[in-house]
Enzyme design. Structure first.
Site, PDB file in Angstrom:
ATOM      1  N   ASN A 190      -9.099 -66.120 -58.061  1.00 21.60           N
ATOM      2  CA  ASN A 190      -9.274 -67.567 -57.907  1.00 21.60           C
ATOM      3  C   ASN A 190     -10.440 -67.958 -58.800  1.00 21.60           C
ATOM      4  O   ASN A 190     -11.586 -67.681 -58.470  1.00 21.60           O
ATOM      5  CB  ASN A 190      -9.566 -67.878 -56.433  1.00 21.60           C
ATOM      6  CG  ASN A 190      -9.933 -69.332 -56.207  1.00 21.60           C
ATOM      7  OD1 ASN A 190      -9.739 -70.179 -57.082  1.00 21.60           O
ATOM      8  ND2 ASN A 190     -10.467 -69.624 -55.033  1.00 21.60           N
TER       9      ASN A 190
ATOM     10  N   LYS B 161     -11.528 -70.847 -59.487  1.00 22.40           N
ATOM     11  CA  LYS B 161     -12.218 -72.065 -59.021  1.00 22.40           C
ATOM     12  C   LYS B 161     -12.504 -72.997 -60.204  1.00 22.40           C
ATOM     13  O   LYS B 161     -11.717 -73.033 -61.142  1.00 22.40           O
ATOM     14  CB  LYS B 161     -13.500 -71.710 -58.255  1.00 22.40           C
ATOM     15  CG  LYS B 161     -13.264 -70.670 -57.170  1.00 22.40           C
ATOM     16  CD  LYS B 161     -14.412 -70.554 -56.210  1.00 22.40           C
ATOM     17  CE  LYS B 161     -14.159 -69.400 -55.263  1.00 22.40           C
ATOM     18  NZ  LYS B 161     -15.087 -69.384 -54.136  1.00 22.40           N
TER      19      LYS B 161
ATOM     20  N   HIS C 208      -7.465 -73.326 -49.214  1.00 23.22           N
ATOM     21  CA  HIS C 208      -8.754 -72.659 -49.443  1.00 23.22           C
ATOM     22  C   HIS C 208      -9.836 -73.390 -48.653  1.00 23.22           C
ATOM     23  O   HIS C 208      -9.814 -74.619 -48.529  1.00 23.22           O
ATOM     24  CB  HIS C 208      -9.086 -72.644 -50.936  1.00 23.22           C
ATOM     25  CG  HIS C 208     -10.226 -71.713 -51.245  1.00 23.22           C
ATOM     26  ND1 HIS C 208     -11.538 -72.069 -51.028  1.00 23.22           N
ATOM     27  CD2 HIS C 208     -10.238 -70.449 -51.692  1.00 23.22           C
ATOM     28  CE1 HIS C 208     -12.309 -71.041 -51.358  1.00 23.22           C
ATOM     29  NE2 HIS C 208     -11.549 -70.041 -51.762  1.00 23.22           N
TER      30      HIS C 208
ATOM     31  N   GLU D 258     -12.736 -74.200 -49.346  1.00 25.58           N
ATOM     32  CA  GLU D 258     -13.455 -75.247 -50.090  1.00 25.58           C
ATOM     33  C   GLU D 258     -12.650 -76.547 -50.098  1.00 25.58           C
ATOM     34  O   GLU D 258     -13.216 -77.643 -50.023  1.00 25.58           O
ATOM     35  CB  GLU D 258     -13.764 -74.743 -51.511  1.00 25.58           C
ATOM     36  CG  GLU D 258     -14.845 -73.672 -51.475  1.00 25.58           C
ATOM     37  CD  GLU D 258     -14.770 -72.640 -52.578  1.00 25.58           C
ATOM     38  OE1 GLU D 258     -14.102 -72.875 -53.604  1.00 25.58           O
ATOM     39  OE2 GLU D 258     -15.391 -71.563 -52.400  1.00 25.58           O
TER      40      GLU D 258
ATOM     41  N   GLU E 297      -9.695 -65.301 -45.287  1.00 23.02           N
ATOM     42  CA  GLU E 297     -10.984 -65.420 -45.964  1.00 23.02           C
ATOM     43  C   GLU E 297     -12.019 -65.976 -44.981  1.00 23.02           C
ATOM     44  O   GLU E 297     -12.078 -67.190 -44.767  1.00 23.02           O
ATOM     45  CB  GLU E 297     -10.873 -66.377 -47.151  1.00 23.02           C
ATOM     46  CG  GLU E 297      -9.883 -65.934 -48.211  1.00 23.02           C
ATOM     47  CD  GLU E 297     -10.233 -66.529 -49.562  1.00 23.02           C
ATOM     48  OE1 GLU E 297     -10.447 -65.743 -50.491  1.00 23.02           O
ATOM     49  OE2 GLU E 297     -10.328 -67.747 -49.679  1.00 23.02           O
TER      50      GLU E 297
ATOM     51  N   GLY F 235     -18.360 -66.029 -51.496  1.00 22.48           N
ATOM     52  CA  GLY F 235     -19.424 -66.329 -52.444  1.00 22.48           C
ATOM     53  C   GLY F 235     -20.822 -66.045 -51.916  1.00 22.48           C
ATOM     54  O   GLY F 235     -21.809 -66.453 -52.510  1.00 22.48           O
TER      55      GLY F 235
ATOM     56  N   SER G 253     -16.303 -62.072 -51.057  1.00 24.09           N
ATOM     57  CA  SER G 253     -17.240 -61.130 -51.681  1.00 24.09           C
ATOM     58  C   SER G 253     -16.630 -59.744 -51.890  1.00 24.09           C
ATOM     59  O   SER G 253     -17.318 -58.721 -51.723  1.00 24.09           O
ATOM     60  CB  SER G 253     -18.537 -61.061 -50.882  1.00 24.09           C
ATOM     61  OG  SER G 253     -19.168 -62.333 -50.870  1.00 24.09           O
TER      62      SER G 253
HETATM   63  C1  PEP Z   1     -12.604 -67.167 -52.761  1.00 31.85           C
HETATM   64  O1  PEP Z   1     -13.185 -68.213 -52.972  1.00 31.85           O
HETATM   65  O2  PEP Z   1     -11.367 -67.176 -52.578  1.00 31.85           O
HETATM   66  C2  PEP Z   1     -13.376 -65.927 -52.720  1.00 31.85           C
HETATM   67  C3  PEP Z   1     -12.890 -64.897 -52.079  1.00 31.85           C
HETATM   68  O3  PEP Z   1     -14.595 -65.960 -53.357  1.00 31.85           O
HETATM   69  P1  PEP Z   1     -15.624 -64.714 -53.554  1.00 31.85           P
HETATM   70  O4  PEP Z   1     -14.804 -63.529 -53.936  1.00 31.85           O
HETATM   71  O5  PEP Z   1     -16.517 -65.168 -54.659  1.00 31.85           O
HETATM   72  O6  PEP Z   1     -16.304 -64.536 -52.267  1.00 31.85           O
END
Ligand code: PEP
Length: 251
Positions: free
Chosen positions: A9, A11, A96, A98, A167, A173, A213
């Site tokens: 992703n 973003k 997601h 966000e 997630e 993040g 992460s």
């Molecule tokens: C995400 O935003 O889908 C995600 C998993 O981000 P990160 O790997 O940076 O935690």
């Protein structure tokens, strides 16, 4: 049997030239050293039409990070599922955290998006997961169950096209990863909810990715869990070597 998948992703990162370069670099790496799992890169809308022709579709699928909850018309700034599909993309991330947090996407809005994505031949990568306060209150199971309402109204045939991504928002993040045991526990719970709704066969065939992460150093341990079928990767998808390191967890 369900597919193992590593999806990136991007973003709101990478301008068009940088995005094309990243896609090409990853494509070259995976042409030489073929992955043992499905690989998907989800890019900003403007990259899609340029990225799809530079990757070998037999190895790398391309997806969007969102699509509109409307078919077409006077929705300035929106991008429809049909437009996404017309670029050659085959996937779309929906739900997601966000999008839920910053753009107020509700269970109902997401149900519309999922429906339109499927109607246009896109496979949704549907994200669910709790925030820190919900985890601390032990409410993660009920939170993901409520979020699944956006896809639990589908027919079994359509549900079979959904890829789920668990997630935990507290891990996105932040550098704070769920432990493999925490991931396994809730992935197994999610699979049991699917089995309760659609039966064991559909549940067994659903890919449930972990996101939050995930990096080359922890991917192998996470993906070794029986109900963790791969990852949805944010930060570590922005460097071809890191993303490839995660893909290689399946070797
Ligand atoms: C995400 O935003 O889908 C995600 C998993 O981000 P990160 O790997 O940076 O935690």
């Amino acid at each position: 049997m369900r597919r193992k998948i590593v999806a990136g992703n991007w973003k709101m990162n990478k301008n068009l030239q940088e995005g094309i370069a990243l896609a090409k670099e990853l494509n070259e790496m995976l042409a030489i050293d073929k992955p043992n799992c499905g690989v998907v890169i989800c890019t900003p809308f403007i990259h899609l039409a340029s990225v799809t022709p530079v990757v070998d579709n037999a190895i790398i699928g391309v997806g969007a990070e969102n699509c509109a909850d409307k078919v077409s018309g006077a929705y300035t700034g929106e991008v429809s599922a049909e437009m996404v599909a017309s670029t050659g993309a085959q996937y779309v991330i929906l739900g997601h955290s966000e999008r839920r947090a910053y753009y107020h996407e509700t269970v109902e809005i997401l149900a519309e998006k999922v429906k339109l994505a499927l109607a246009n031949g896109l496979r949704p990568i549907f994200c669910i997961g709790e925030v820190l306060e919900e985890r601390e209150a032990g409410k993660q199971n009920e939170v993901v169950e409520a979020q699944l309402a956006s896809v639990f109204n589908l027919s079994a045939e359509d549900f079979g096209k959904i890829i789920l991504a668990y997630e935990p928002v507290w891990a996105i993040g932040t550098g704070k990863t769920a432990t493999p045991e925490q991931a396994q526990e809730i992935h197994a719970h999610i699979r049991s909810l699917i089995a309760g709704k659609y039966g064991k066969e559909v549940a067994d065939n659903t890919s449930i990715l972990y996101g939050g992460s995930c990096k080359p150093s922890n991917a192998k341990e996470l993906f070794a869990k029986p109900d963790v079928d791969g990852g949805l990767i944010g930060g570590a998808a922005l460097k071809a070597a890191d993303f490839k390191g995660i893909i290689d967890a399946f070797k």
